[in-house]
Design a protein around this motif. Structure first.
Motif, PDB file in Angstrom:
ATOM      1  N   PHE A   7       0.817  -1.876  16.110  1.00 19.69           N
ATOM      2  CA  PHE A   7       1.360  -1.770  15.206  1.00 19.69           C
ATOM      3  C   PHE A   7       1.799  -0.072  15.115  1.00 19.69           C
ATOM      4  CE2 PHE A   7      -1.779  -5.073  13.940  1.00 19.69           C
ATOM      5  CZ  PHE A   7      -0.819  -6.147  13.696  1.00 19.69           C
ATOM      6  N   LYS A   8       3.048  -0.439  14.240  1.00 15.76           N
ATOM      7  CA  LYS A   8       3.478   1.106  14.031  1.00 15.76           C
ATOM      8  C   LYS A   8       2.698   1.727  13.146  1.00 15.76           C
ATOM      9  CE  LYS A   8       7.670   1.520  11.903  1.00 15.76           C
ATOM     10  NZ  LYS A   8       9.246   1.601  11.770  1.00 15.76           N
ATOM     11  N   PRO A   9       2.325   2.852  13.148  1.00 14.63           N
ATOM     12  CA  PRO A   9       1.461   3.626  11.973  1.00 14.63           C
ATOM     13  C   PRO A   9       2.132   3.815  10.533  1.00 14.63           C
ATOM     14  CG  PRO A   9       1.862   5.270  13.630  1.00 14.63           C
ATOM     15  CD  PRO A   9       2.480   3.843  14.286  1.00 14.63           C
ATOM     16  N   ALA A  10       1.449   3.605   9.684  1.00 12.52           N
ATOM     17  CA  ALA A  10       2.061   3.367   8.232  1.00 12.52           C
ATOM     18  C   ALA A  10       2.393   5.002   8.040  1.00 12.52           C
ATOM     19  CB  ALA A  10       1.110   3.115   7.333  1.00 12.52           C
ATOM     20  N   LYS A  11       3.593   5.157   7.418  1.00 12.81           N
ATOM     21  CA  LYS A  11       3.935   6.581   6.848  1.00 12.81           C
ATOM     22  C   LYS A  11       3.691   6.867   5.418  1.00 12.81           C
ATOM     23  CE  LYS A  11       7.571   9.873   7.626  1.00 12.81           C
ATOM     24  NZ  LYS A  11       9.032  10.025   8.180  1.00 12.81           N
ATOM     25  N   ALA A  12       2.821   7.756   5.445  1.00 10.38           N
ATOM     26  CA  ALA A  12       2.310   8.136   4.008  1.00 10.38           C
ATOM     27  C   ALA A  12       3.282   8.642   2.970  1.00 10.38           C
ATOM     28  CB  ALA A  12       1.289   8.984   4.079  1.00 10.38           C
ATOM     29  N   MET A  13       3.711   8.149   2.139  1.00  9.49           N
ATOM     30  CA  MET A  13       4.760   8.675   0.934  1.00  9.49           C
ATOM     31  C   MET A  13       4.018   9.536  -0.148  1.00  9.49           C
ATOM     32  SD  MET A  13       7.279   7.100   2.375  1.00  9.49           S
ATOM     33  CE  MET A  13       8.543   6.858   1.376  1.00  9.49           C
ATOM     34  N   VAL A  14       2.819   9.468  -0.569  1.00 11.98           N
ATOM     35  CA  VAL A  14       2.344  10.045  -1.600  1.00 11.98           C
ATOM     36  C   VAL A  14       0.740  10.581  -0.936  1.00 11.98           C
ATOM     37  CG1 VAL A  14       1.131   9.818  -3.763  1.00 11.98           C
ATOM     38  CG2 VAL A  14       3.365   8.662  -3.332  1.00 11.98           C
ATOM     39  N   PHE A  15       0.563  11.897  -1.281  1.00  6.02           N
ATOM     40  CA  PHE A  15      -0.664  12.679  -0.888  1.00  6.02           C
ATOM     41  C   PHE A  15      -1.552  13.125  -2.163  1.00  6.02           C
ATOM     42  CE2 PHE A  15       1.623  12.736   2.944  1.00  6.02           C
ATOM     43  CZ  PHE A  15       0.780  12.725   4.057  1.00  6.02           C
ATOM     44  N   ALA A  16      -2.740  13.020  -2.223  1.00  7.59           N
ATOM     45  CA  ALA A  16      -3.405  13.547  -3.238  1.00  7.59           C
ATOM     46  C   ALA A  16      -4.793  14.004  -2.790  1.00  7.59           C
ATOM     47  CB  ALA A  16      -3.563  12.368  -4.309  1.00  7.59           C
ATOM     48  N   GLY A  17      -5.464  14.935  -3.329  1.00  8.21           N
ATOM     49  CA  GLY A  17      -6.732  15.438  -2.976  1.00  8.21           C
ATOM     50  C   GLY A  17      -8.101  14.442  -3.754  1.00  8.21           C
ATOM     51  N   MET A  18      -9.027  14.239  -2.764  1.00  7.50           N
ATOM     52  CA  MET A  18     -10.068  13.490  -3.357  1.00  7.50           C
ATOM     53  C   MET A  18     -11.442  14.067  -2.985  1.00  7.50           C
ATOM     54  SD  MET A  18     -11.128   9.451  -2.763  1.00  7.50           S
ATOM     55  CE  MET A  18      -9.567   8.759  -3.626  1.00  7.50           C
TER      56      MET A  18
ATOM     57  N   SER B 182       3.516  -2.776   1.668  1.00  3.57           N
ATOM     58  CA  SER B 182       4.388  -3.493   2.323  1.00  3.57           C
ATOM     59  C   SER B 182       3.948  -3.449   3.757  1.00  3.57           C
ATOM     60  CB  SER B 182       5.745  -2.738   2.452  1.00  3.57           C
ATOM     61  OG  SER B 182       5.615  -1.391   2.688  1.00  3.57           O
ATOM     62  N   TYR B 183       3.020  -2.325   3.935  1.00  4.08           N
ATOM     63  CA  TYR B 183       2.250  -2.306   5.378  1.00  4.08           C
ATOM     64  C   TYR B 183       1.642  -3.548   5.752  1.00  4.08           C
ATOM     65  CZ  TYR B 183       0.023  -0.303   9.548  1.00  4.08           C
ATOM     66  OH  TYR B 183      -0.518  -0.004  10.722  1.00  4.08           O
ATOM     67  N   GLU B 184       0.741  -4.066   4.885  1.00  3.70           N
ATOM     68  CA  GLU B 184       0.100  -5.428   5.011  1.00  3.70           C
ATOM     69  C   GLU B 184       1.153  -6.452   5.442  1.00  3.70           C
ATOM     70  OE1 GLU B 184      -3.401  -6.244   4.324  1.00  3.70           O
ATOM     71  OE2 GLU B 184      -3.799  -4.166   4.024  1.00  3.70           O
ATOM     72  N   VAL B 185       2.055  -6.703   4.848  1.00  6.08           N
ATOM     73  CA  VAL B 185       3.167  -7.562   5.235  1.00  6.08           C
ATOM     74  C   VAL B 185       3.692  -7.549   6.731  1.00  6.08           C
ATOM     75  CG1 VAL B 185       5.342  -8.473   4.507  1.00  6.08           C
ATOM     76  CG2 VAL B 185       3.975  -7.676   2.803  1.00  6.08           C
ATOM     77  N   SER B 186       4.005  -6.244   7.176  1.00  2.18           N
ATOM     78  CA  SER B 186       4.283  -6.157   8.365  1.00  2.18           C
ATOM     79  C   SER B 186       3.480  -6.334   9.518  1.00  2.18           C
ATOM     80  CB  SER B 186       4.982  -4.608   8.521  1.00  2.18           C
ATOM     81  OG  SER B 186       3.654  -3.778   8.198  1.00  2.18           O
ATOM     82  N   ARG B 187       2.018  -6.254   9.048  1.00  6.18           N
ATOM     83  CA  ARG B 187       1.090  -6.505   9.971  1.00  6.18           C
ATOM     84  C   ARG B 187       0.850  -7.881  10.054  1.00  6.18           C
ATOM     85  NH1 ARG B 187      -3.798  -5.445   8.750  1.00  6.18           N
ATOM     86  NH2 ARG B 187      -3.676  -4.143   6.939  1.00  6.18           N
ATOM     87  N   SER B 188       0.857  -8.819   8.955  1.00 10.58           N
ATOM     88  CA  SER B 188       0.848 -10.044   8.940  1.00 10.58           C
ATOM     89  C   SER B 188       1.955 -10.938   9.727  1.00 10.58           C
ATOM     90  CB  SER B 188       1.008 -10.515   7.659  1.00 10.58           C
ATOM     91  OG  SER B 188       0.030  -9.941   6.594  1.00 10.58           O
ATOM     92  N   ILE B 189       3.200 -10.255   9.678  1.00 10.06           N
ATOM     93  CA  ILE B 189       4.239 -10.782  10.304  1.00 10.06           C
ATOM     94  C   ILE B 189       4.202 -10.753  11.622  1.00 10.06           C
ATOM     95  CG2 ILE B 189       6.698 -10.248  10.835  1.00 10.06           C
ATOM     96  CD1 ILE B 189       7.117  -9.787   7.852  1.00 10.06           C
ATOM     97  N   ALA B 190       3.263  -9.717  12.329  1.00 14.50           N
ATOM     98  CA  ALA B 190       3.244  -9.737  13.650  1.00 14.50           C
ATOM     99  C   ALA B 190       2.391 -10.590  14.224  1.00 14.50           C
ATOM    100  CB  ALA B 190       2.679  -8.121  14.055  1.00 14.50           C
ATOM    101  N   ALA B 191       1.486 -11.430  13.429  1.00  8.22           N
ATOM    102  CA  ALA B 191       0.732 -12.350  13.946  1.00  8.22           C
ATOM    103  C   ALA B 191       1.201 -13.765  13.636  1.00  8.22           C
ATOM    104  CB  ALA B 191      -0.760 -12.390  13.276  1.00  8.22           C
ATOM    105  N   CYS B 192       2.236 -13.883  13.140  1.00 11.98           N
ATOM    106  CA  CYS B 192       2.997 -15.149  12.717  1.00 11.98           C
ATOM    107  C   CYS B 192       4.359 -15.516  13.718  1.00 11.98           C
ATOM    108  CB  CYS B 192       3.257 -15.081  11.312  1.00 11.98           C
ATOM    109  SG  CYS B 192       1.812 -14.960  10.215  1.00 11.98           S
ATOM    110  N   GLN B 193       4.810 -16.623  13.628  1.00 10.85           N
ATOM    111  CA  GLN B 193       6.112 -17.149  14.124  1.00 10.85           C
ATOM    112  C   GLN B 193       7.046 -17.682  13.060  1.00 10.85           C
ATOM    113  OE1 GLN B 193       3.156 -18.226  15.720  1.00 10.85           O
ATOM    114  NE2 GLN B 193       3.154 -16.534  16.775  1.00 10.85           N
TER     115      GLN B 193
END
Length: 719
Positions: free
Chosen positions: A401-412, A199-210
C-alpha cells in the motif's frame, strides 16, 4: 385503642421476638432463592441424567414441605436434595468429549469446495450515514452469519468509540455463504468507514476486493465522500454496483438520485438497485448482483502460497492477528511462513474466516480472505501491506500500500512521566491496528518526553485519543494540532546542519526564523463541497474568509451544486466542517484531497502566560491573520484557564512585539471590610500589603493549562 408509645415499649422489652421474625423472613428469602437456583440445576440434570424436570421440581417441593417452619438450614436442605439426585455415570466425561467432537466436526468448514470461480470479494463504500453498516447487518442475517433479532444494529462496528459516536472508524471483514442457482458461493464482505478522515481504511479495503457496492441515500443524494470513494474504486478498476438506499423514507426520491449517478458517474440508471436496508426491501437483489456482476479474484491455486496483509490487530494472548487476502496457493496450520518485510520465519498456529467472529478452519486457499495467527509477539513484525509466503517457496513481494500522508500533527504526552513506558506500548499496539498514524519521538520542557503524531484529520485525532483511553486506560495530554509546513533555507550554515535545503516543520516551536529562510511553503488542498443551491452565498462567503480560491462550480441536478475550492490546509482542518454544517442546516458535505505546497507569508506566534511562553500553544499563522487570531486565542484562553490567587496576563506575541492581551483577574479578599471609616492611609496600607502578597505569588506561582484547552483554543466563534 393502643397508643404508639405502648407498642414501641412492648417491642423494646422483647427483642428476641423481633430477631425471630427477622430470622424467619431471612430463611424465607433463602429458601425461595434456593428454589429458583434448583430449577436451573434441574434443567442440566434433565439433559445429562435423563431425570424429567417435573419430577425434579416435585422432589424439591416434597422436601420443602418437610421443612418445619423454614427452620432447616440451607446446607441440610441441599444435602437431602442431593441425596435423591441420580448419580452421574463414570463415562460422563467421555460422553461430553464425544459430543464436543461431533459439534466441532459439524462446524468445521471445508474451504476446498469453493473454487476461485465461486468466490467474490467486495466492500461497501458510501458517504457517512448513508446506511453501510445497516446493509451489512441485513446481508449477515440473510446468509445466516448472525441470527435475525431486533438487536442487530451495527454488528460490524465492534469498537466502543464506534458505538458511542454512531460512525464506522475501522474497516471490518465478514465471510458469507450464499447459494445462487444451486451453487454455494463464498462472499467476503468488507464494511468501510464513510468519513474523509478514514479514507485510508477505504483504500486498503479496495486493494483486497474486485468490486464495490456504492451506497447512496435516496433522500440526500450524492455527497462529497460519495464522489471521493467512487474515484478510489474507479482508479482501482473495480466493478461498481450503485445501490440507492432508504427508499422507505417519506422524502425519498430515487429517480432524482439515479439521474445524479448517471450524470456525475456516467453509470446507466438501469444498473442501480433500489433497496431499504432497514426493513430488508430488495436486499436479496444485492446478493444476486454481487454474484452476477463482480468478477472472481484473479488467483491461481497451484502457484506457491502468497498473501497480502491488509489489516491487523494485537491480542494479549496470541500476539498479532493478521487479516490476509490469499493471492495464490494455500496455507494450513503448522506451515512455516516468512514475512517479506523482515525476512523472519513463523509457524502458523491458527487460521480461519471471520463470520464476523473468528471461525477457525484447516486451510485458506487462493482468492479467500481470512485471519492468520503465527506467533508474532512484537507489533513491529506485522506491517500493513507485507507479503507472506512459505519458507521453502519464496515468491516476489506484492506492491503493498502507498503510505498514508498525515495532514494534521499534534504532540502527545503522558500526564505523568512515570506512565511513559505503558503509554508507549499502548501507542505501538494501537498504531498496529491504525497504520495511518505516523509516530516520531518528541520532548517538551513543560510536558517532558512524548511523541509527535500525524493524523489524517481532526476527527481521526479525537478518535485515536478516545481509543487510547477506552482500550488501554491511558490518560494523555494532546497539544494544539498543526499542519506540516516547509521552509526553503537560505543560510549555508543552516543547510549544512539539516543536510538539505528544504525542510519540513511539524512542530511550531521548531519553526525557523525568517533571517535564515528564503521562503515558507504551506500545504494546500482541493476541497469539494456539495450543498443545496439555496446556501451557495453563505458557503462562498465562508470559503473566502478562509482564503479559499474557487476553481469551478457545477450543478449536479436542479437544486444541488458542487463547488471546488483551493484551500490552505490550516484554514479548514480544525472547525471548517462544523461551520459548514451549521451554515447549511446540515445539508452540505465536504471532502478534500492533497494539492501540494504553495508559498505563503507565515509567522510564528507565541502565547505567553505571565511573560512565560507556553511552547504547546505556539501557532503558525498567516501574517494577514496574526492580529485577529492572536486576539481570539487570548480571549478563549481567558475563558478556559481557571482563576488563581494571583493575576494572570495572557499575551500573544510575534517575536518581541505583543499584539494582543487579556487579563485573568485574581481571587482577592476584601481587606477593607473591617474598616468602617477612619483615615485613608489605613486603607491604603492594607491594600498595599495585599498587592505585595499577590505580586509574590505571581512570581512563584505556576499556571496549569487544562488539557482540553489545546484544541478548543483554535476553534473560531465567527462564522
Amino acid at each position: 385503642m393502643h397508643s404508639p408509645l405502648k407498642s414501641v415499649n412492648s417491642i423494646s422489652q422483647n427483642p428476641l421476638r423481633v430477631l425471630r421474625q427477622q430470622d424467619v423472613s431471612a430463611r424465607e428469602v433463602l429458601v425461595r432463592g434456593c428454589f429458583r437456583t434448583v430449577i436451573m440445576i434441574a434443567s442440566v440434570v434433565q439433559r445429562w441424567c435423563g431425570t424429567p424436570l417435573p419430577r425434579c421440581i416435585l422432589l424439591f417441593k416434597i422436601y420443602r414441605k418437610k421443612t418445619p417452619n423454614y427452620c432447616m438450614s440451607y446446607s441440610m436442605l441441599r444435602r437431602c436434595w442431593m441425596n435423591k439426585l441420580p448419580v452421574l455415570s463414570n463415562n460422563f466425561k467421555m460422553q461430553l468429549l464425544n459430543l464436543t467432537t461431533q459439534i466441532d466436526k459439524q462446524e468445521v468448514i471445508d474451504l476446498s469446495k469453493f473454487p476461485v470461480e465461486r468466490i467474490r470479494n467486495f466492500c461497501i463504500i458510501a458517504h457517512i450515514d448513508h446506511g453501510k453498516s445497516t446493509l451489512a447487518d441485513r446481508l449477515l442475517e440473510m446468509t445466516g452469519a448472525i441470527a435475525k433479532t431486533d438487536k442487530n444494529k451495527q454488528v460490524l462496528d465492534k469498537l466502543q468509540v464506534e458505538r458511542e459516536r454512531g460512525i464506522t472508524v475501522k474497516a471490518q471483514t465478514a465471510s458469507l455463504f450464499y447459494t445462487h442457482r444451486g451453487q454455494q458461493h463464498l462472499l467476503n464482505l468488507i464494511d468501510t468507514p464513510g468519513h474523509v478522515d478514514f479514507s485510508y481504511e477505504v483504500s486498503r479495503s479496495i486493494a483486497a476486493c474486485q468490486g464495490v457496492l456504492l451506497i447512496v441515500d435516496a433522500n440526500q443524494g450524492i455527497q462529497a465522500q460519495t464522489v471521493a470513494n467512487f474515484y478510489l474504486a474507479f482508479e482501482a478498476q473495480l466493478t461498481i454496483i450503485p445501490v440507492i438506499n432508504k427508499i422507505d423514507l417519506k422524502n425519498a426520491d430515487p429517480e432524482r438520485v439515479e439521474s445524479q449517478i448517471e450524470k456525475v458517474f456516467d453509470i446507466p440508471r438501469e444498473d442501480s438497485l433500489r433497496i431499504s436496508a432497514k426493513i430488508g426491501t430488495n436486499v436479496e437483489k444485492v446478493l444476486q448482483a454481487v454474484v452476477e456482476r463482480i468478477p472472481p479474484p484473479a488467483a491461481i491455486v497451484h502457484d506457491p502460497f502468497k498473501a497480502l496483509v491488509f489489516d491487523s490487530n494485537f491480542d494479549h494472548y496470541r500476539g498479532v492477528v493478521a487479516n490476509v487476502a490469499v493471492f495464490a496457493g494455500h496455507v494450513k496450520k503448522g506451515d512455516k511462513i516468512v514475512s517479506a518485510h523482515l525476512g523472519k520465519a513463523y509457524e502458523v498456529s491458527e487460521l480461519g474466516l471471520l463470520r464476523p467472529e473468528e471461525h477457525p478452519t484447516q486451510k485458506l486457499f487462493a482468492g479467500q480472505v481470512g485471519y492468520l495467527v503465527a506467533g508474532m509477539k512484537d507489533v513491529k513484525e506485522a506491517q500493513i501491506g507485507d507479503t507472506l509466503y512459505l519458507q521453502d517457496q519464496p515468491v516476489e513481494a506484492l506492491p503493498g500500500f502507498k503510505p498514508a500522508k498525515a495532514m494534521v500533527f499534534a504532540g502527545m504526552y503522558p500526564v505523568d512521566q512515570s506512565e511513559y513506558p505503558g503509554l508507549r506500548s499502548a501507542i505501538e499496539r494501537l498504531t498496529l491496528n491504525d497504520s495511518s498514524v505516523t509516530v516520531q519521538r518528541d520532548s517538551s520542557l513543560a510536558l517532558g518526553a512524548g511523541w509527535r503524531l500525524g493524523f489524517l484529520g481532526l476527527l481521526h485525532m479525537e478518535v485515536f485519543n478516545q481509543r487510547l483511553e477506552q482500550e488501554y486506560n491511558a490518560s494523555v495530554i494532546i497539544t494544539a494540532p498543526t499542519v506540516p509546513y516547509k521552509a526553503v533555507l537560505s543560510s549555508a550554515k543552516v543547510i549544512k546542519e539539516h543536510g538539505r535545503e528544504e525542510i519540513t516543520v511539524v512542530n511550531p516551536a521548531q519553526f525557523p526564523d525568517r533571517s535564515v529562510v528564503s521562503k515558507y511553503l504551506e500545504p494546500m488542498v482541493v476541497g469539494t463541497i456539495l450543498a443545496p443551491d439555496t446556501y451557495t452565498g453563505k458557503i462562498m462567503t465562508l470559503c473566502l474568509n478562509r482564503r479559499g480560491i474557487q476553481n469551478n462550480m457545477v450543478y449536479v441536478d436542479d437544486h444541488r451544486v458542487m463547488m471546488k475550492y483551493l484551500f490552505p490546509l490550516n484554514e479548514i482542518v480544525v472547525d471548517f466542517y462544523d461551520l459548514l454544517k451549521s451554515l447549511s442546516s446540515g445539508y452540505a458535505s465536504f471532502d478534500y484531497e492533497n494539492a501540494g505546497y504553495q508559498a505563503a507569508d507565515l509567522i510564528k506566534m507565541d502565547i505567553l502566560l505571565n511573560g512565560r511562553p507556553v511552547e504547546e500553544l505556539t501557532i503558525i499563522v498567516h501574517r494577514a491573520r496574526a492580529y485577529s487570531t492572536g486576539k481570539a486565542v487570548c480571549e478563549r484562553l481567558k475563558d478556559s484557564i481557571p482563576r488563581q490567587m494571583f493575576e494572570i496576563a495572557v499575551q500573544a506575541a510575534i517575536g518581541s512585539q505583543i499584539i494582543a492581551r487579556e487579563t485573568i483577574k485574581a481571587y482577592r479578599k476584601n481587606v477593607l471590610a473591617k474598616c468602617y471609616g477612619g483615615d485613608i492611609t489605613r486603607k491604603m496600607k492594607l491594600l498595599k500589603k495585599q498587592a505585595e502578597g499577590k505580586k509574590k505569588m505571581r512570581r512563584i506561582g505556576n499556571v496549569e493549562v487544562p488539557k482540553d484547552v489545546f484544541i478548543n483554543v483554535l476553534k473560531r466563534k465567527n462564522k
